[in-house]
Design a protein around this motif. Structure first.
Motif, PDB file in Angstrom:
ATOM      1  N   ARG A  26      -6.909  -2.161  -1.805  1.00  0.00           N
ATOM      2  CA  ARG A  26      -8.135  -1.380  -1.651  1.00  0.00           C
ATOM      3  C   ARG A  26      -8.925  -1.327  -2.957  1.00  0.00           C
ATOM      4  NH1 ARG A  26      -8.743   4.946  -0.614  1.00  0.00           N
ATOM      5  NH2 ARG A  26     -10.951   4.889  -0.170  1.00  0.00           N
ATOM      6  N   TYR A  27      -8.225  -1.277  -4.083  1.00  0.00           N
ATOM      7  CA  TYR A  27      -8.870  -1.075  -5.366  1.00  0.00           C
ATOM      8  C   TYR A  27      -9.177  -2.363  -6.129  1.00  0.00           C
ATOM      9  CZ  TYR A  27      -7.078   3.599  -4.519  1.00  0.00           C
ATOM     10  OH  TYR A  27      -6.785   4.810  -3.964  1.00  0.00           O
ATOM     11  N   SER A  93      -7.856   7.852 -13.204  1.00  0.00           N
ATOM     12  CA  SER A  93      -7.079   6.798 -13.858  1.00  0.00           C
ATOM     13  C   SER A  93      -5.601   6.864 -13.472  1.00  0.00           C
ATOM     14  CB  SER A  93      -7.234   6.865 -15.372  1.00  0.00           C
ATOM     15  OG  SER A  93      -6.772   8.090 -15.868  1.00  0.00           O
ATOM     16  N   GLN A  94      -5.055   8.068 -13.282  1.00  0.00           N
ATOM     17  CA  GLN A  94      -3.650   8.190 -12.908  1.00  0.00           C
ATOM     18  C   GLN A  94      -3.381   7.566 -11.552  1.00  0.00           C
ATOM     19  OE1 GLN A  94      -5.468  10.941 -13.821  1.00  0.00           O
ATOM     20  NE2 GLN A  94      -4.655  11.348 -15.850  1.00  0.00           N
ATOM     21  N   GLU A  95      -4.353   7.642 -10.652  1.00  0.00           N
ATOM     22  CA  GLU A  95      -4.162   7.075  -9.318  1.00  0.00           C
ATOM     23  C   GLU A  95      -4.063   5.554  -9.392  1.00  0.00           C
ATOM     24  OE1 GLU A  95      -6.261   7.197  -4.922  1.00  0.00           O
ATOM     25  OE2 GLU A  95      -6.876   8.637  -6.451  1.00  0.00           O
ATOM     26  N   TYR A  96      -4.931   4.926 -10.190  1.00  0.00           N
ATOM     27  CA  TYR A  96      -4.857   3.461 -10.306  1.00  0.00           C
ATOM     28  C   TYR A  96      -3.602   3.043 -11.073  1.00  0.00           C
ATOM     29  CZ  TYR A  96      -6.068  -1.394 -10.722  1.00  0.00           C
ATOM     30  OH  TYR A  96      -6.030  -2.760 -10.633  1.00  0.00           O
ATOM     31  N   CYS A  97      -3.210   3.804 -12.079  1.00  0.00           N
ATOM     32  CA  CYS A  97      -1.971   3.497 -12.794  1.00  0.00           C
ATOM     33  C   CYS A  97      -0.769   3.611 -11.859  1.00  0.00           C
ATOM     34  CB  CYS A  97      -1.806   4.413 -14.000  1.00  0.00           C
ATOM     35  SG  CYS A  97      -2.964   4.069 -15.333  1.00  0.00           S
ATOM     36  N   GLY A  98      -0.798   4.606 -10.989  1.00  0.00           N
ATOM     37  CA  GLY A  98       0.264   4.747  -9.997  1.00  0.00           C
ATOM     38  C   GLY A  98       0.295   3.585  -9.028  1.00  0.00           C
ATOM     39  N   TYR A  99      -0.881   3.118  -8.625  1.00  0.00           N
ATOM     40  CA  TYR A  99      -0.948   1.944  -7.751  1.00  0.00           C
ATOM     41  C   TYR A  99      -0.346   0.738  -8.455  1.00  0.00           C
ATOM     42  CZ  TYR A  99      -2.812  -2.449  -6.199  1.00  0.00           C
ATOM     43  OH  TYR A  99      -2.913  -3.761  -5.835  1.00  0.00           O
ATOM     44  N   LYS A 102       3.502   1.044  -8.612  1.00  0.00           N
ATOM     45  CA  LYS A 102       4.219   0.904  -7.349  1.00  0.00           C
ATOM     46  C   LYS A 102       3.996  -0.435  -6.664  1.00  0.00           C
ATOM     47  CE  LYS A 102       4.232   5.820  -6.417  1.00  0.00           C
ATOM     48  NZ  LYS A 102       3.542   6.909  -5.752  1.00  0.00           N
ATOM     49  N   HIS A 103       2.773  -0.961  -6.752  1.00  0.00           N
ATOM     50  CA  HIS A 103       2.457  -2.150  -5.975  1.00  0.00           C
ATOM     51  C   HIS A 103       2.023  -3.339  -6.831  1.00  0.00           C
ATOM     52  CE1 HIS A 103       2.708   0.374  -2.444  1.00  0.00           C
ATOM     53  NE2 HIS A 103       1.835   1.214  -3.001  1.00  0.00           N
ATOM     54  N   GLY A 104       1.152  -3.115  -7.789  1.00  0.00           N
ATOM     55  CA  GLY A 104       0.549  -4.209  -8.553  1.00  0.00           C
ATOM     56  C   GLY A 104       1.550  -5.047  -9.315  1.00  0.00           C
ATOM     57  N   VAL A 105       2.426  -4.403 -10.072  1.00  0.00           N
ATOM     58  CA  VAL A 105       3.409  -5.132 -10.874  1.00  0.00           C
ATOM     59  C   VAL A 105       4.376  -5.892  -9.969  1.00  0.00           C
ATOM     60  CG1 VAL A 105       5.299  -4.873 -12.526  1.00  0.00           C
ATOM     61  CG2 VAL A 105       3.208  -3.554 -12.824  1.00  0.00           C
ATOM     62  N   LYS A 106       4.790  -5.272  -8.887  1.00  0.00           N
ATOM     63  CA  LYS A 106       5.714  -5.938  -7.954  1.00  0.00           C
ATOM     64  C   LYS A 106       5.059  -7.151  -7.311  1.00  0.00           C
ATOM     65  CE  LYS A 106       8.287  -1.767  -7.035  1.00  0.00           C
ATOM     66  NZ  LYS A 106       8.549  -0.652  -6.143  1.00  0.00           N
ATOM     67  N   GLU A 107       3.778  -7.028  -6.965  1.00  0.00           N
ATOM     68  CA  GLU A 107       3.058  -8.160  -6.381  1.00  0.00           C
ATOM     69  C   GLU A 107       2.930  -9.301  -7.390  1.00  0.00           C
ATOM     70  OE1 GLU A 107       1.850  -8.838  -3.301  1.00  0.00           O
ATOM     71  OE2 GLU A 107       2.923  -7.061  -2.646  1.00  0.00           O
TER      72      GLU A 107
END
Length: 123
Positions: A26-27, A93-99, A102-107
């Motif tokens: 989404r982001y 910023s905390q919301e995008y860092c959380g994304y 949880k998801h970005g680094v794993k992808e």
């Protein structure tokens, strides 16, 4: 950034768009491709659809912050382009860092492993 240089050549962006793997959310959209070097290269784009210059710069700042926080978890030797999408301007910023955590680094790790002859190089 510890293990990262800036990706700023247009031909490198185009090669990554055409031959790299991507993950859309989404982001942002994250493009990944091995570069065969001992460091990563990061490129960040925010198009005019994001909004005016203030919104585009904020989006790029959020992406840089999140990348910097989780850089040590990302494999070495890849080119990464992160393209901002419009909803990134309306979050904290905390919301995008959380994304990213949880998801970005794993992808990114999953896409890196899916390339042939990419060993498990990690810090």
């Amino acid at each position: 950034m510890l293990y990262t240089e800036i990706l700023n050549e247009n031909r490198d962006f185009l090669t990554l768009y055409k031959k790299g793997r991507y993950s859309a959310s989404r982001y942002s959209v994250i493009y990944v491709r091995p570069n065969g070097r001992s460091f990563n290269r990061l490129g960040i784009t925010a198009g005019k659809k994001i909004g005016n210059a203030v919104h585009r710069n904020r989006a790029k700042r959020l992406i840089r912050l999140a990348y910097r926080q989780f850089e040590v978890d990302i494999p070495v030797g890849i080119d990464i382009v992160i393209v901002a999408r419009e909803p990134i301007c309306s979050i904290k910023s905390q919301e995008y860092c959380g994304y990213m955590e949880k998801h970005g680094v794993k992808e990114i790790q999953k896409m890196f492993r899916s390339f042939p002859a990419c060993g498990k190089k990690n810090r």
